[in-house]
Write an enzyme that holds these catalytic residues in place. Structure first.
Site, PDB file in Angstrom:
ATOM      1  N   LYS A 130       0.903  -0.621   0.234  1.00  0.00           N
ATOM      2  CA  LYS A 130       0.044  -0.288   0.106  1.00  0.00           C
ATOM      3  C   LYS A 130       1.382   1.321  -0.242  1.00  0.00           C
ATOM      4  CE  LYS A 130      -3.885   1.758   2.732  1.00  0.00           C
ATOM      5  NZ  LYS A 130      -4.594   2.009   3.434  1.00  0.00           N
ATOM      6  N   SER A 178      -9.426   1.654   3.037  1.00  0.00           N
ATOM      7  CA  SER A 178      -8.504   2.399   2.158  1.00  0.00           C
ATOM      8  C   SER A 178      -7.624   1.838   1.299  1.00  0.00           C
ATOM      9  CB  SER A 178      -7.711   3.139   2.800  1.00  0.00           C
ATOM     10  OG  SER A 178      -6.945   3.094   4.179  1.00  0.00           O
ATOM     11  N   SER A 218      -9.956  -0.598   7.262  1.00  0.00           N
ATOM     12  CA  SER A 218      -9.010  -0.147   5.942  1.00  0.00           C
ATOM     13  C   SER A 218      -8.326  -1.797   5.293  1.00  0.00           C
ATOM     14  CB  SER A 218      -8.181   0.673   6.010  1.00  0.00           C
ATOM     15  OG  SER A 218      -8.573   1.929   6.324  1.00  0.00           O
TER      16      SER A 218
END
Length: 602
Positions: free
Chosen positions: A72, A146, A170
């Site tokens: 990420k 997210s 997330s």
């Protein structure tokens, strides 16, 4: 090179010389970004540098040798830009985040940085200038956020695992929306050094994988105390290694925002839990809801504001992100302290509630929306996603998001199991049973789940018990009150003898190695390391703790007996175990009583 491989598949391919490290360069060059999952894909030079670092390495000594993974883009990878999905905040990372460094040291290779809701603020995956990440099953729908890109590249089989982050869900919502596993660790178990914070006090780095087995293997590489992380914690040695209460809680009130398909899927999950032998009980969900609401509606939002404004001006953020962090202006330092006191109170209520259960099961998300629906109503639709996730890190809990079912419309649904802090191993062991029972395909593939790993963390000791500590026997409480859990009922190897000892209270047997012996019934229990000594301290002479071989050839700690005590003991080996001996005595006593009653009647 196949693009729907688990970690084990990649390992076997290298070991069998089906692929070479250099093949990764061509493989990665063919990756596309039609779904907006990537922010940056590794160049040939970036890959070659990592390959060179593995030159001459022993494949067998590196558990993740050559295995590609994605990170990420709010986590640093040396030589890659870190953006947090904000172009104005981008910087070239000169060192790896601690978690990434550990994975590289184990042989894994970073193949790209993935898209996210900007500054990890969102549960939808559309709040990014790099594009809304498309769901792996239907591109009209949200991927969840997210950690949107990290979930989609795993679901589509481009990498077998990826790193996400989890503050309010997330690392779980995207797993549920893409039919994969999301391991949300206990806070402090994985280092967050090298992570751009969202809410620093509750952030964790999470793992996405196709299987629980892969997620756990990656977790074992990443875990461990890191002195450079102010919120890192040492794993305690006193927690159970598996579920033992036989009870799973569910919320007493469930909200699906009118989504009948997800509601139906959750009923299926309840039935599956029951089929696995667990009682399902509703619990008061109000304290959980109250704590969840506080994350975005109270002064805690100031943590996000602090993190973002250290990097960019407020007006440089995505419009929705700017709107969210501006809420901090409404709160004072006094509000912050009062909110902390309320967080502590609600957390204690939640922890006390969960103490009676193995875990709480919730829908990972109550519904799923089209990308267009979220963009038209960004705040409300996003808040719906967090109905069952926002409270978890606030209350210092562990969680595992698991695939549940594929709806009639072809979209996946997931469930999340939530337990006390440091119950990660117990959740993973249960997760294996869940994946075996559900038999869903992995991600978007046609592959089925197959258990490949015996999950263990090394925080417990296996102990074979042979007599008064067996289940239902008088001293079994000495194990259960030390968080011991029963692993299996089995037998010793066929060279032991069992003796009934004299003058012991309660009655106890003695086990001794004998080449001309028998295979004796035993139970194997998992005892937390920190509590194992308490059990040993209570073992009276002539008994002791030594090593016992099981019928499968493995050795575990177990109860044994000093030779001097066997001189006047009774050999009961032919009974095959203590239970059968006790049963025979009870039958004899019953027969004796019946004969006596018969004599009196005459």
């Amino acid at each position: 090179m196949h693009n729907l491989w688990t970690v084990q598949d990649w390992q076997h391919a290298y070991q069998n010389n089906n692929i070479q490290l250099s093949d990764l360069i061509e493989y990665v060059a063919e990756l596309n970004n039609d779904d907006h999952a990537w922010i940056s894909i590794a160049t040939a030079a970036q890959l070659q540098a990592q390959i060179d670092a593995l030159t001459g390495a022993d494949i067998e000594s590196l558990p993740l040798y050559g295995v590609p993974f994605a990170v990420k883009d709010n986590i640093d990878v040396a030589g890659f830009y870190t953006t947090a999905a904000c172009k104005e905040a981008a910087y070239l990372a000169t060192s790896d985040a601690t978690a990434v460094a550990k994975l590289k040291a184990a042989g894994a290779i970073v193949v790209g940085k993935t898209n996210l809701d900007q500054f990890a603020t969102g549960l939808v995956g559309v709040r990014s200038p790099y594009g809304a990440v498309k769901n792996s099953f239907n591109p009209e729908y949200i991927s969840g956020g997210s950690s949107s890109g990290s979930s989609v590249v795993v679901a589509n089989g481009l990498v077998p695992f990826s790193l996400g982050t989890d503050t309010a869900g997330s690392g779980r919502i995207p797993a549920g929306h893409n039919n994969i596993v999301g391991l949300k660790p206990t806070k402090g178990w994985f280092s967050t050094t090298g992570l751009i914070p969202a809410c620093r006090t509750i952030d964790v780095i999470s793992i996405f994988a196709l299987t629980v087995d892969d997620a756990w293997q990656v977790a074992q590489v990443m875990q461990g105390y890191d002195a450079s992380d102010d919120y890192s914690r040492v794993h305690p040695q006193n927690v159970p290694s598996q579920f033992s209460k036989g009870k799973i809680g569910i919320p007493d009130t469930l909200e699906f925002y009118g989504d009948a398909e997800t509601e139906k899927a959750f009923q299926l999950a309840i039935a599956r839990v029951q089929s696995l032998g667990y009682t399902v009980e509703p619990i008061d969900f109000v304290p959980f809801q109250q704590l969840a609401t506080a994350l975005y509606n109270r002064s805690w939002v100031a943590e996000r504001t602090s993190a973002v404004e250290k990097m960019v001006q407020r007006e440089q953020t995505h419009p929705v992100i700017g709107q969210i962090i501006a809420q901090a202006d409404r709160f004072s330092a006094v509000d912050a302290m009062q909110d902390e006191y309320e967080r502590a109170r609600l957390s204690r209520v939640i922890q006390n509630t969960l103490a009676d259960y193995d875990a709480l099961m919730v829908p990972t998300a109550p519904t799923i929306y089209r990308i267009a629906e979220v963009e038209a109503d960004p705040l409300v639709k996003n808040s719906h996603m967090g109905a069952y996730t926002n409270f978890v890190n606030f209350a210092d809990l562990s969680a595992l998001a698991l695939p549940n079912s594929i709806r009639a419309d072809g979209l996946p649904t997931g469930v999340t199991f939530i337990a006390s802090a440091w119950m990660d191993e117990a959740l993973a062991k249960f997760g294996q049973k869940w994946q075996q029972a559900s038999q869903l395909k992995l991600g978007t593939s046609e592959l089925s789940y197959e258990k490949i790993t015996e999950i263990s963390s090394g925080h417990s000791v296996k102990l074979a018990v042979v007599g008064a500590h067996l289940t239902g026997m008088p001293l079994n409480f000495q194990l259960t009150t030390r968080s011991g859990t029963l692993i299996k009922q089995t037998r010793t190897a066929s060279h032991y003898k069992l003796y009934a000892l004299k003058n012991t209270t309660p009655p106890k047997p003695g086990l001794q190695y004998n080449a001309k012996g028998f295979s004796i019934e035993v139970e194997v229990w998992d005892i937390p390391r920190a509590l194992f000594g308490d059990i040993v301290a209570e073992v009276p002479a002539p008994l002791g703790i030594g090593n016992v071989q099981l019928i499968d050839g493995t050795w575990v700690k177990g109860f044994i007996c000093e030779g001097y005590a066997l001189e006047d003991a009774t050999d009961i080996s032919h009974f095959g175990g203590w239970r059968e001996f006790i049963k025979s005595k009870q039958l004899s006593n019953t027969k004796f009583k019946c004969e006596c009653i018969g004599e009196v009647a005459k």
